[in-house]
Design an enzyme around this catalytic site. Structure first.
Site, short mmCIF file in Angstrom:
data_model
loop_
_atom_site.label_atom_id
_atom_site.label_comp_id
_atom_site.label_asym_id
_atom_site.label_seq_id
_atom_site.Cartn_x
_atom_site.Cartn_y
_atom_site.Cartn_z
N LYS A 195 0.84 -1.21 0.00
CA LYS A 195 0.00 0.00 0.00
C LYS A 195 0.87 1.26 0.00
O LYS A 195 2.08 1.18 0.25
CB LYS A 195 -0.94 -0.03 1.19
CG LYS A 195 -0.24 -0.10 2.53
CD LYS A 195 -1.24 -0.34 3.65
CE LYS A 195 -0.49 -0.38 4.97
NZ LYS A 195 -1.31 -0.10 6.11
N TYR A 233 15.86 30.31 6.63
CA TYR A 233 14.65 31.03 7.02
C TYR A 233 14.57 31.15 8.54
O TYR A 233 14.82 30.19 9.28
CB TYR A 233 13.41 30.27 6.56
CG TYR A 233 13.13 30.41 5.08
CD1 TYR A 233 12.89 31.66 4.50
CD2 TYR A 233 13.08 29.28 4.27
CE1 TYR A 233 12.62 31.76 3.15
CE2 TYR A 233 12.81 29.38 2.92
CZ TYR A 233 12.58 30.64 2.37
OH TYR A 233 12.31 30.75 1.03
C1 LIG Z 1 -3.54 -5.18 7.99
C2 LIG Z 1 -2.08 -4.90 7.87
N1 LIG Z 1 -1.22 -5.92 7.80
C3 LIG Z 1 0.11 -5.72 7.68
C4 LIG Z 1 0.64 -4.44 7.64
C5 LIG Z 1 2.13 -4.27 7.53
O1 LIG Z 1 2.66 -3.65 8.66
P1 LIG Z 1 4.22 -3.38 8.78
O2 LIG Z 1 4.57 -2.37 7.75
O3 LIG Z 1 4.40 -2.87 10.16
O4 LIG Z 1 4.89 -4.68 8.54
C6 LIG Z 1 -0.22 -3.35 7.73
C7 LIG Z 1 0.32 -1.99 7.72
O5 LIG Z 1 -0.09 -1.10 8.40
C8 LIG Z 1 -1.62 -3.58 7.85
O6 LIG Z 1 -2.49 -2.57 7.91
#
Ligand SMILES: Cc1ncc(COP(=O)(O)O)c(C=O)c1O
Length: 362
Positions: free
Chosen positions: A36, A259
């Site tokens: 994501k 700045y």
């Molecule tokens: C449902 C879920 N699984 C896994 C992950 C992966 O987490 P991480 O990046 O801490 O491994 C996330 C990330 O927020 C998540 O929302």
């Protein structure tokens, strides 16, 4: 004169190494790679393609939004893809079915929409149970109802994955992770040949949370998810963020820089100006002293971060010159350290990389 602008180099060898570390940590589990937010800033399609190689033992991808999943399908990715927040609108369901996308179900509205839809084929479903994070997920006492409805619906594939998410796995001293695991077991033990709980921190520190699927995000990109040092980590940073020195300037003792003139030199020195700023995603709140790697040593950020530039203290007698390449994080300078100086977390730094940063594949 050709100066390098802000560039993020993406190292696929490091990525593949990190997958191997995940497999060593959780040898019995399948891996859902979390992609994501543009693969945590590393480039969604690029990372998915690198992880689709046959030599890479990744079994599925996880994204937060339908658009991310469709972008993956449009780029030719055929591995299973799971929507980690589920679908947002009943009209998404037909799109999920025709694109072979899997969905999490975490609330009543999704359950009703799914069970009453007219679908050409059943969807694979991950049922999310809240075991203590109190963000997404059904309450434990709703489990029987949800499971019964889903497992008897013609719209749902018979093998339902049961999942939950850990709230404090990055803290090895926090016993709430064990409590979450115990509750998850209590709810799911008799249904449980397909379960998932562990994020990166769960993979590293809590083997009892591994089950059949692990869901690494941050660790995949070579960044530690743990609050404290963790001896087991052999992961390597996938992104190295660099830019050039575009000016140097002598400063007399007592002169200020940037700045608001927020930093004043305590002795004669040289300031280096590096072409990166908050317009590239470098954190504006990075404090004086934030390390920058330049010519094999760490120099300190001084003065405010501007949109396109930062200033560093090079010292009075320096050979640094225009065109030298500075590393802001990555190989040689852990992003975890930079995040601390900016009072944030590596997740945010990575996701904030903006489009104008050049991406290079190593
Ligand atoms: C449902 C879920 N699984 C896994 C992950 C992966 O987490 P991480 O990046 O801490 O491994 C996330 C990330 O927020 C998540 O929302």
């Amino acid at each position: 004169m050709a100066l390098r602008t802000a560039t993020a180099t993406i190292d696929f060898t490091a990525l593949i190494n990190n997958v191997a570390v995940i497999k060593q940590q959780a040898p019995q589990s399948k891996v859902l790679a979390v992609l994501k937010a543009n693969a945590y800033g590393h480039g969604l399609e690029r990372i998915a393609k690198a992880l689709s190689d046959e030599s890479t033992p990744v079994d599925a991808f996880g994204v937060a939004r339908l658009d991310e999943a469709l972008a993956l399908r449009a780029s030719g990715i055929i591995k299973p893809i799971v929507l980690l927040e589920g679908f947002f609108d009943p009209s998404d369901l037909a799109i999920l079915a025709s694109n072979n996308l899997q969905t999490i179900v975490h609330n009543d509205a999704q359950l009703k929409a799914l069970c009453s839809a007219q679908l050409d084929k059943p969807l694979k479903v991950w049922l999310k149970i809240d075991t203590g994070m109190h963000r997404l997920g059904i309450n434990p006492n709703e489990f029987s109802h949800f499971y019964q409805q889903l497992s008897t619906s013609a719209n749902v594939d018979k093998s339902i994955t049961l999942m939950s998410h850990l709230a404090c796995a990055d803290d090895t001293q926090n016993d709430s992770t064990n409590e979450q695991v115990v509750l998850f077991n209590e709810i799911t033990d008799s249904f449980g040949d397909c379960r998932s709980m562990a994020n990166s921190a769960g993979i590293l520190a809590w083997p009892q949370s591994h089950y059949q699927w692990v869901r690494p995000g941050l660790m995949l990109y070579g960044v530690s998810p743990m609050q404290a040092e963790h001896g087991l980590i052999q992961i390597q940073p996938v992104m190295t963020l660099q830019s050039s020195v575009i000016a140097t300037r002598k400063l007399s003792k007592g002169e200020c820089v940037g700045y608001g003139a927020t930093w004043q030199s305590t002795e004669d020195t040289t300031i280096g100006v590096i072409a990166i700023g908050y317009g590239d995603g470098y954190p504006r709140h990075a404090k004086n002293g934030t390390p920058v790697l330049l010519n094999n040593r760490l120099v300190s950020l001084v003065g405010r971060v501007s949109m396109d530039m930062i200033t560093v203290d090079l010292g009075a007698n320096t050979d640094d010159k225009v065109g030298d390449i500075a590393t802001l994080w990555g190989k040689g300078l852990p992003i975890e350290e930079v995040a601390q100086w900016a009072t944030t977390i590596p997740y945010e730094l990575l996701c904030n990389i903006t489009r104008r940063v050049q991406m290079e594949i190593k």
